[in-house]
Design a protein around this motif. Structure first.
Motif, PDB file in Angstrom:
ATOM      1  N   GLY A  53       0.779  -1.229   0.000  1.00 37.95           N
ATOM      2  CA  GLY A  53       0.000   0.000   0.000  1.00 37.95           C
ATOM      3  C   GLY A  53       0.808   1.276   0.000  1.00 37.95           C
ATOM      4  N   MET A  54       2.100   1.192  -0.353  1.00 41.20           N
ATOM      5  CA  MET A  54       2.925   2.407  -0.407  1.00 41.20           C
ATOM      6  C   MET A  54       2.458   3.309  -1.546  1.00 41.20           C
ATOM      7  N   PRO A  55       2.518   4.624  -1.358  1.00 44.68           N
ATOM      8  CA  PRO A  55       2.154   5.547  -2.443  1.00 44.68           C
ATOM      9  C   PRO A  55       3.050   5.328  -3.653  1.00 44.68           C
ATOM     10  N   ALA A  56       2.497   5.588  -4.829  1.00 45.65           N
ATOM     11  CA  ALA A  56       3.234   5.342  -6.071  1.00 45.65           C
ATOM     12  C   ALA A  56       4.509   6.172  -6.142  1.00 45.65           C
ATOM     13  N   ARG A  57       4.446   7.426  -5.688  1.00 43.05           N
ATOM     14  CA  ARG A  57       5.638   8.271  -5.769  1.00 43.05           C
ATOM     15  C   ARG A  57       6.760   7.744  -4.888  1.00 43.05           C
ATOM     16  N   VAL A  58       6.412   7.144  -3.725  1.00 46.23           N
ATOM     17  CA  VAL A  58       7.435   6.576  -2.848  1.00 46.23           C
ATOM     18  C   VAL A  58       8.062   5.346  -3.495  1.00 46.23           C
ATOM     19  N   VAL A  59       7.229   4.513  -4.092  1.00 44.57           N
ATOM     20  CA  VAL A  59       7.729   3.303  -4.753  1.00 44.57           C
ATOM     21  C   VAL A  59       8.680   3.673  -5.886  1.00 44.57           C
ATOM     22  N   VAL A  60       8.292   4.656  -6.680  1.00 35.68           N
ATOM     23  CA  VAL A  60       9.079   5.017  -7.858  1.00 35.68           C
ATOM     24  C   VAL A  60      10.347   5.770  -7.473  1.00 35.68           C
ATOM     25  N   TRP A  61      10.207   6.834  -6.697  1.00 34.96           N
ATOM     26  CA  TRP A  61      11.328   7.733  -6.458  1.00 34.96           C
ATOM     27  C   TRP A  61      12.263   7.262  -5.341  1.00 34.96           C
ATOM     28  N   ARG A  62      11.764   6.488  -4.391  1.00 35.86           N
ATOM     29  CA  ARG A  62      12.632   6.045  -3.300  1.00 35.86           C
ATOM     30  C   ARG A  62      13.185   4.645  -3.519  1.00 35.86           C
ATOM     31  N   HIS A  63      12.371   3.742  -4.036  1.00 27.95           N
ATOM     32  CA  HIS A  63      12.798   2.346  -4.165  1.00 27.95           C
ATOM     33  C   HIS A  63      13.325   2.020  -5.563  1.00 27.95           C
ATOM     34  N   ALA A  64      12.514   2.277  -6.575  1.00 28.40           N
ATOM     35  CA  ALA A  64      12.923   1.889  -7.935  1.00 28.40           C
ATOM     36  C   ALA A  64      14.082   2.752  -8.446  1.00 28.40           C
ATOM     37  N   LEU A  65      13.973   4.069  -8.277  1.00 29.15           N
ATOM     38  CA  LEU A  65      14.986   4.971  -8.828  1.00 29.15           C
ATOM     39  C   LEU A  65      16.354   4.748  -8.205  1.00 29.15           C
ATOM     40  N   ARG A  66      16.398   4.357  -6.957  1.00 29.89           N
ATOM     41  CA  ARG A  66      17.691   4.181  -6.281  1.00 29.89           C
ATOM     42  C   ARG A  66      18.542   3.126  -6.983  1.00 29.89           C
ATOM     43  N   ASN A  67      17.906   2.089  -7.507  1.00 32.16           N
ATOM     44  CA  ASN A  67      18.647   1.036  -8.199  1.00 32.16           C
ATOM     45  C   ASN A  67      19.007   1.420  -9.625  1.00 32.16           C
ATOM     46  N   VAL A  68      18.430   2.503 -10.113  1.00 31.80           N
ATOM     47  CA  VAL A  68      18.736   2.974 -11.470  1.00 31.80           C
ATOM     48  C   VAL A  68      19.864   3.989 -11.456  1.00 31.80           C
ATOM     49  N   LEU A  69      20.192   4.508 -10.286  1.00 32.03           N
ATOM     50  CA  LEU A  69      21.172   5.583 -10.213  1.00 32.03           C
ATOM     51  C   LEU A  69      22.582   5.145 -10.610  1.00 32.03           C
ATOM     52  N   VAL A  70      22.917   3.876 -10.395  1.00 34.32           N
ATOM     53  CA  VAL A  70      24.269   3.417 -10.746  1.00 34.32           C
ATOM     54  C   VAL A  70      24.533   3.551 -12.247  1.00 34.32           C
ATOM     55  N   PRO A  71      23.665   3.030 -13.137  1.00 39.49           N
ATOM     56  CA  PRO A  71      23.921   3.275 -14.571  1.00 39.49           C
ATOM     57  C   PRO A  71      23.854   4.742 -14.962  1.00 39.49           C
ATOM     58  N   VAL A  72      23.038   5.527 -14.265  1.00 33.65           N
ATOM     59  CA  VAL A  72      22.980   6.961 -14.557  1.00 33.65           C
ATOM     60  C   VAL A  72      24.318   7.622 -14.217  1.00 33.65           C
ATOM     61  N   VAL A  73      24.868   7.272 -13.058  1.00 35.31           N
ATOM     62  CA  VAL A  73      26.183   7.804 -12.676  1.00 35.31           C
ATOM     63  C   VAL A  73      27.241   7.374 -13.687  1.00 35.31           C
ATOM     64  N   THR A  74      27.127   6.136 -14.183  1.00 32.05           N
ATOM     65  CA  THR A  74      28.066   5.647 -15.189  1.00 32.05           C
ATOM     66  C   THR A  74      28.019   6.506 -16.451  1.00 32.05           C
ATOM     67  N   VAL A  75      26.820   6.787 -16.915  1.00 31.70           N
ATOM     68  CA  VAL A  75      26.660   7.595 -18.126  1.00 31.70           C
ATOM     69  C   VAL A  75      27.213   8.996 -17.921  1.00 31.70           C
ATOM     70  N   VAL A  76      26.904   9.596 -16.787  1.00 26.45           N
ATOM     71  CA  VAL A  76      27.399  10.947 -16.515  1.00 26.45           C
ATOM     72  C   VAL A  76      28.924  10.959 -16.487  1.00 26.45           C
ATOM     73  N   GLY A  77      29.527   9.954 -15.831  1.00 32.85           N
ATOM     74  CA  GLY A  77      30.983   9.891 -15.768  1.00 32.85           C
ATOM     75  C   GLY A  77      31.624   9.667 -17.124  1.00 32.85           C
ATOM     76  N   LEU A  78      31.033   8.769 -17.935  1.00 34.88           N
ATOM     77  CA  LEU A  78      31.591   8.479 -19.251  1.00 34.88           C
ATOM     78  C   LEU A  78      31.512   9.682 -20.179  1.00 34.88           C
TER      79      LEU A  78
END
Length: 313
Positions: free
Chosen positions: A219-244
């Motif tokens: 029952g977590m709000p959608a914004r919490v699921v997306v921005w706190r849980h899902a996005l956190r695991n996407v940040l590593v490839p994002v950091v990779t792209v920014v660094g490259l």
């Protein structure tokens, strides 16, 4: 975390030595005699010999390499042949403009690309998704000098919202920001394109994972699921792209500074080429190589901050 940072800093030392070695070799394997390039075809042999001695080119290649690395270790990257000033002095004058431009482009890339990629993933095959794809495709399709000219025509010539020449006139905050907007937007379009693509693909995968379904089932709000849980695991490839692509941004900054007539390392490189300033060009290559190595180290440190498992290795 401290041990992780120290380890990355130690690993950066051989990387920097290797890059500096490549710079040294490239400068010296270029066909032609640099003294002829600098003095011209009509220069006498004695004048060329004097210049060769001044540049240290009359010594064995091993001695030249050791002298080169020794100067770098002491912070001396040479003197300009044109102005006779230390190269570091010329670099220090324009480096803040290039850093300012690059950081602004990264901020635009991350600040626009991440929300756009998340929005596209949440509304897959919808209007937002197609909009994100179009923006991403446009960002990678236009060369920096083409998009820069288009931005100048639209916002500086036609609408007159920003100055045509992006050189700050007074040094005030508003003046600097006004001169920065168009170059940063032009340089940031490329970063927006890649960050949007990586964020979208990562979020599509993350939103289908079990931990996301479990969070929704609780029952977590959608914004919490997306921005706190899902996005956190996407940040590593994002950091990779920014660094490259920091290295790509430094390269595109050359074109951007030329198109917008903005001071920076790019214009200084062009000046060194047009004036045949061999020492200044070599020093600028060293500074650029050092900047890319530092960017890679910061990217590795960002990995550890985003994903604690990386720093625990």
């Amino acid at each position: 975390m401290l041990q992780f940072i120290l380890k990355r800093l130690l690993l950066a030392v051989p990387t920097l030595v290797a890059v500096l070695t490549v710079v040294f070799v490239l400068v010296r394997v270029v066909p032609g005699d640099p003294t002829i390039v600098i003095l011209g075809d009509q220069a006498s042999e004695s004048a060329r010999a004097d210049l060769r001695g001044k540049l240290g080119l009359d010594k064995p290649i091993v001695v030249q390499y050791l002298a080169f690395m020794g100067q770098i270790a002491t912070g001396d990257i040479g003197r300009s042949l044109t102005t006779n000033r230390p190269v570091l002095e010329d670099v220090a004058h324009v480096l803040p403009y290039t850093i300012e431009l690059t950081l602004a482009a990264v901020a635009i890339g991350v600040g626009v690309g991440v929300p756009l990629g998340v929005m596209a993933a949440r509304r897959r095959d919808g209007v937002a998704d197609w909009l994100a794809r179009i923006v991403s495709l446009a960002g990678v399709s236009f060369p920096a000098f083409v998009s820069g000219i288009l931005l100048l025509i639209a916002f500086a010539v036609q609408l007159r919202w920003f100055p045509v020449i992006s050189t700050p006139r007074t040094g005030g905050l508003l003046d600097r920001l006004g001169a920065l907007v168009l170059p940063a937007l032009n340089l940031g379009l490329l970063m927006v394109a890649y960050v949007t693509r990586v964020t979208r693909s990562g979020m599509l995968k993350a939103l289908g994972e079990d931990y996301v379904r479990t969070a929704r089932a609780k029952g977590m709000p959608a914004r919490v699921v997306v921005w706190r849980h899902a996005l956190r695991n996407v940040l590593v490839p994002v950091v990779t792209v920014v660094g490259l692509y920091l290295g790509v941004l430094i390269g595109n900054a050359v074109l951007t500074e030329i198109v917008f007539n903005r001071p920076g390392l790019g214009k200084l490189i062009v000046t060194a080429l047009t004036q045949r300033d061999y020492s200044l060009l070599q020093g600028l290559m060293v500074v650029s190589a050092f900047a890319i190595v530092v960017a890679n180290v910061l990217t590795d440190i960002a990995y550890g901050l985003v994903d604690p498992r990386v720093s625990a290795q």
